[in-house]
Design an enzyme around this catalytic site. Structure first.
Site, PDB file in Angstrom:
ATOM      1  N   ARG A 155     -45.192   9.089  51.653  1.00 53.54           N
ATOM      2  CA  ARG A 155     -44.754   7.706  51.550  1.00 53.54           C
ATOM      3  C   ARG A 155     -43.530   7.662  50.657  1.00 53.54           C
ATOM      4  O   ARG A 155     -43.483   8.338  49.602  1.00 53.54           O
ATOM      5  CB  ARG A 155     -45.861   6.827  50.947  1.00 53.54           C
TER       6      ARG A 155
ATOM      7  N   GLU B 175     -38.525   0.866  53.355  1.00 55.87           N
ATOM      8  CA  GLU B 175     -38.239   0.990  54.792  1.00 55.87           C
ATOM      9  C   GLU B 175     -38.103  -0.374  55.456  1.00 55.87           C
ATOM     10  O   GLU B 175     -38.860  -1.282  55.111  1.00 55.87           O
ATOM     11  CB  GLU B 175     -39.374   1.780  55.474  1.00 55.87           C
TER      12      GLU B 175
ATOM     13  N   HIS C 112     -39.030   7.922  59.695  1.00 55.93           N
ATOM     14  CA  HIS C 112     -40.507   7.841  59.656  1.00 55.93           C
ATOM     15  C   HIS C 112     -41.115   8.169  61.035  1.00 55.93           C
ATOM     16  O   HIS C 112     -41.753   7.322  61.667  1.00 55.93           O
ATOM     17  CB  HIS C 112     -40.960   6.465  59.166  1.00 55.93           C
TER      18      HIS C 112
END
Ligand code: GLV
Length: 326
Positions: free
Chosen positions: A245, A274, A292
């Protein structure tokens, strides 16, 4: 009623699917005869959209880009919301404490994405070590004048020491791949695993590893786990890879470290805010940046969607879900 064993036994429920899922994913909910509400979006629902939609459903299948806040959960639980299933292994986008308080069961999708995510982590290890993004950028820009002995030099992955931070399922799959590359594998986690290669102090692992790969979930204890002090503990020849993360790494500190050449390179699939990416990282050389996509293979994304729907169907039916978040 205990939150993780809620026997709901709903025969016909209404379930919100926040994002379009791949073919076959909805089958467990369809088989059980539930009504599905699908706004048909390909991106996250806003909090306002969620606040509105959640009032009319018994269950939600969401993804990691939907913020399932306490307010959303409260709005749903005031009416009939009982279950939230996330099509992701991470659940930091869900206020699990609020869900527990409100009696809303939560499930996720561990297991089915370990191998694909480990493949991508290994790709980033190789890309960062061989600086492939820099080489490709030069080639595309017409700046390549032919192979030279001293040009585009990387560092070897084979024989290097890999330091895994976190030693769960995905990290273990990365370790398996590393064995094939003849790497020495060390790991650090909060609790002593008692297994070969365990290093109890994070900074010791960072100093020993040529390549550091992060595999911890995001929670208050792991936010900025890698900051200026930890980056300083790494060697100038070492590499940082993050497929876990974004907020686990202090992005501005990493951009500074890359700029100053305090580490050799980095490979990132996740970011602090993000889909925004720190401009310093976007401008930096010696870093491979991916959007991602750790679990983004067709087979894995199908399995993730299906497992999330299965978990919600199980909870709604009063069956124990394969992956409850407790
Ligand atoms: C991906 O990041 C996931 O949590 O599934």
């Amino acid at each position: 009623m205990p939150y993780d064993q809620a026997p709901y036994g709903l025969e016909m429920a209404t379930v919100l699917i926040t994002q379009r899922l791949l073919e076959g994913s909805l089958e467990p909910l369809e088989t059980d005869g539930h009504e599905l509400i699908q706004p048909g979006q390909s991106g996250p629902m806003s909090e306002d959209e969620l606040l509105d939609a959640v009032r009319r459903v018994d269950g939600v299948v969401c993804t990691l880009t939907d913020r399932i806040t306490a307010a959303v959960l409260e709005a749903g639980a005031r009416e009939r919301l009982k279950v939230v299933g996330t099509a992701s292994v991470g659940f930091d986008h869900i206020d699990v404490a609020a869900a527990k308080r409100l009696g809303v069961a939560v499930c996720n999708t561990p297991g089915v994405l370990d191998e694909s995510t480990a493949d991508l982590a290994f790709f980033l290890i190789l890309a960062a070590a061989r600086r492939t993004s820099d080489s490709e950028a030069d080639l595309r820009a017409g700046a390549w004048t032919g192979p030279t002995l001293a040009g585009h030099l990387g560092v070897d992955v084979h024989g290097a020491t890999l330091g895994l931070v976190g030693f769960g399922r995905i990290a273990r799959q990365v370790a398996r791949r590393a064995e094939g590359f003849g790497m020495r594998v060390l790991h650090h986690s909060r609790r002593d695993t008692g297994e070969a290669g365990y290093v109890g102090v994070l900074e010791d692992l960072l100093a020993l590893a040529d390549i550091v790969s992060l595999h911890v979930p995001l929670d208050t204890s792991t936010r900025h786990l890698i900051g200026p002090a930890q980056l300083a503990a790494m060697r100038p020849s070492s590499i940082l890879v993050n497929t876990a993360r974004g907020p686990v790494v202090d992005e501005a500190a990493l951009a500074d470290a890359l700029e100053a050449g305090r580490i050799f390179g980095a490979g990132l699939d996740v970011y602090e805010n993000e889909p925004a990416v720190d401009p310093g990282l976007l401008a930096a050389r010696h870093v491979t940046l991916l959007p991602h996509v750790g679990s983004a293979t067709l087979a894995t994304r199908k399995a993730i969607g299906r497992l999330a729907c299965q978990g919600v169907a199980d909870l709604l039916a009063g069956r124990a879900p394969g992956a409850p978040v407790t």
